[in-house]
Design an enzyme around this catalytic site. Structure first.
Site, PDB file in Angstrom:
ATOM      1  N   ASP A 105      31.409 -60.073  93.121  1.00 25.82           N
ATOM      2  CA  ASP A 105      32.837 -59.763  93.060  1.00 25.82           C
ATOM      3  C   ASP A 105      33.088 -58.671  92.020  1.00 25.82           C
ATOM      4  O   ASP A 105      32.275 -58.474  91.112  1.00 25.82           O
ATOM      5  CB  ASP A 105      33.639 -61.005  92.634  1.00 25.82           C
ATOM      6  CG  ASP A 105      33.557 -62.113  93.663  1.00 25.82           C
ATOM      7  OD1 ASP A 105      33.275 -61.810  94.836  1.00 25.82           O
ATOM      8  OD2 ASP A 105      33.770 -63.282  93.266  1.00 25.82           O
TER       9      ASP A 105
HETATM   10  N1  URA Z   1      30.040 -66.322  93.551  1.00 22.82           N
HETATM   11  C1  URA Z   1      31.266 -65.820  93.302  1.00 22.82           C
HETATM   12  O1  URA Z   1      32.257 -66.528  93.389  1.00 22.82           O
HETATM   13  N2  URA Z   1      31.371 -64.541  92.947  1.00 22.82           N
HETATM   14  C2  URA Z   1      30.307 -63.705  92.797  1.00 22.82           C
HETATM   15  O2  URA Z   1      30.473 -62.537  92.446  1.00 22.82           O
HETATM   16  C3  URA Z   1      29.038 -64.245  93.052  1.00 22.82           C
HETATM   17  C4  URA Z   1      28.937 -65.550  93.436  1.00 22.82           C
END
Ligand code: URA
Length: 233
Positions: A105
């Protein structure tokens, strides 16, 4: 792996894709000894391709680890925010087929793998291969024993019909845990924590399979993977 002929030429010579199409149309290209005039034809990437009498060879696959800072999007293009490709020199960022093996993310930091090798990245991202990813997860409040156990057993995420695979949780501090999971569903860690009534305040990926984030890389820096790291997947 099959590849379009014009793509093969663009990847292995100075010609742009457009010029490659033109060269093919003008019968300047042979594949395994036969002149080919269609740029769309798919050929094995091991084919012997000759342009104007000179054999072409594809560059070898690219494998990189990047210390992703938060604030960058794991995408090749984004109208609004900088992308992780902005952190690479242009000649690497525009390599055909370069893609992210397991996105993070925008607000997540840590180990991001990029490669041109689709089979290799599939082994990282497919839940069938159970490639374990290790995250350091900051939490809104401490995890109680029930939540800890539920996360480890696997739980149902909202809107899905299959429970998460068993995970492992290690408490580092009151509101900081290390979570190891074998899948990479959309916002998986945040949704797992939400499912046990908690909230992620910070997320950092430390490891993917046997590949750990190089402690010598500052946020925004990258390096090629070693042969050992590539072979470990
Ligand atoms: N899980 C998430 O919620 N976000 C990420 O960036 C990676 C794994």
């Amino acid at each position: 792996m099959p590849i379009r002929l014009d793509q093969f030429i663009a990847n292995s010579s100075e010609l742009s894709r457009k010029d490659a199409k033109r060269a093919i149309g003008r019968k300047r290209v042979s594949v395994d000894g036969e002149i080919v005039t269609s740029p769309n034809v798919k050929i094995p990437d091991t084919s012997r391709v000759i342009l104007d009498g000179k054999p072409l060879s594809l560059p070898s696959e690219l494998y990189l680890m990047l210390h992703k800072p938060s604030g960058y999007v794991s995408a090749t293009r984004d109208g609004e925010h900088p992308t992780v490709l902005d952190l690479l020199p242009a000649e690497l960022a525009r390599r055909t087929g370069l893609h992210i093996a397991g996105r993070l993310d925008m607000d997540t930091s840590g180990l991001l793998l990029l490669t041109t090798d689709g089979q290799w990245s599939h082994r990282i991202t497919s839940p069938r291969h159970d490639c374990r990813k290790v995250y350091r997860v900051g939490l809104d409040r401490p995890l109680d024993t029930t939540a800890h156990q539920t996360l480890e057993n696997g739980l149902m995420l909202e809107g899905e019909d299959k429970p998460t695979l068993p995970a492992s949780v290690h408490k580092l501090e009151d509101r900081l845990v290390e979570l190891t999971i074998g899948e990479g569903r959309y916002h998986q860690v945040k949704r797992m924590m939400a499912a046990v009534g908690n909230h992620v305040t910070g997320l950092h990926r430390q490891r993917v399979g046997a590949i750990g984030l190089d402690s010598g890389l500052k946020p925004g820096q990258f390096r090629p993977l070693t042969q050992e790291e590539i072979d470990s997947v």
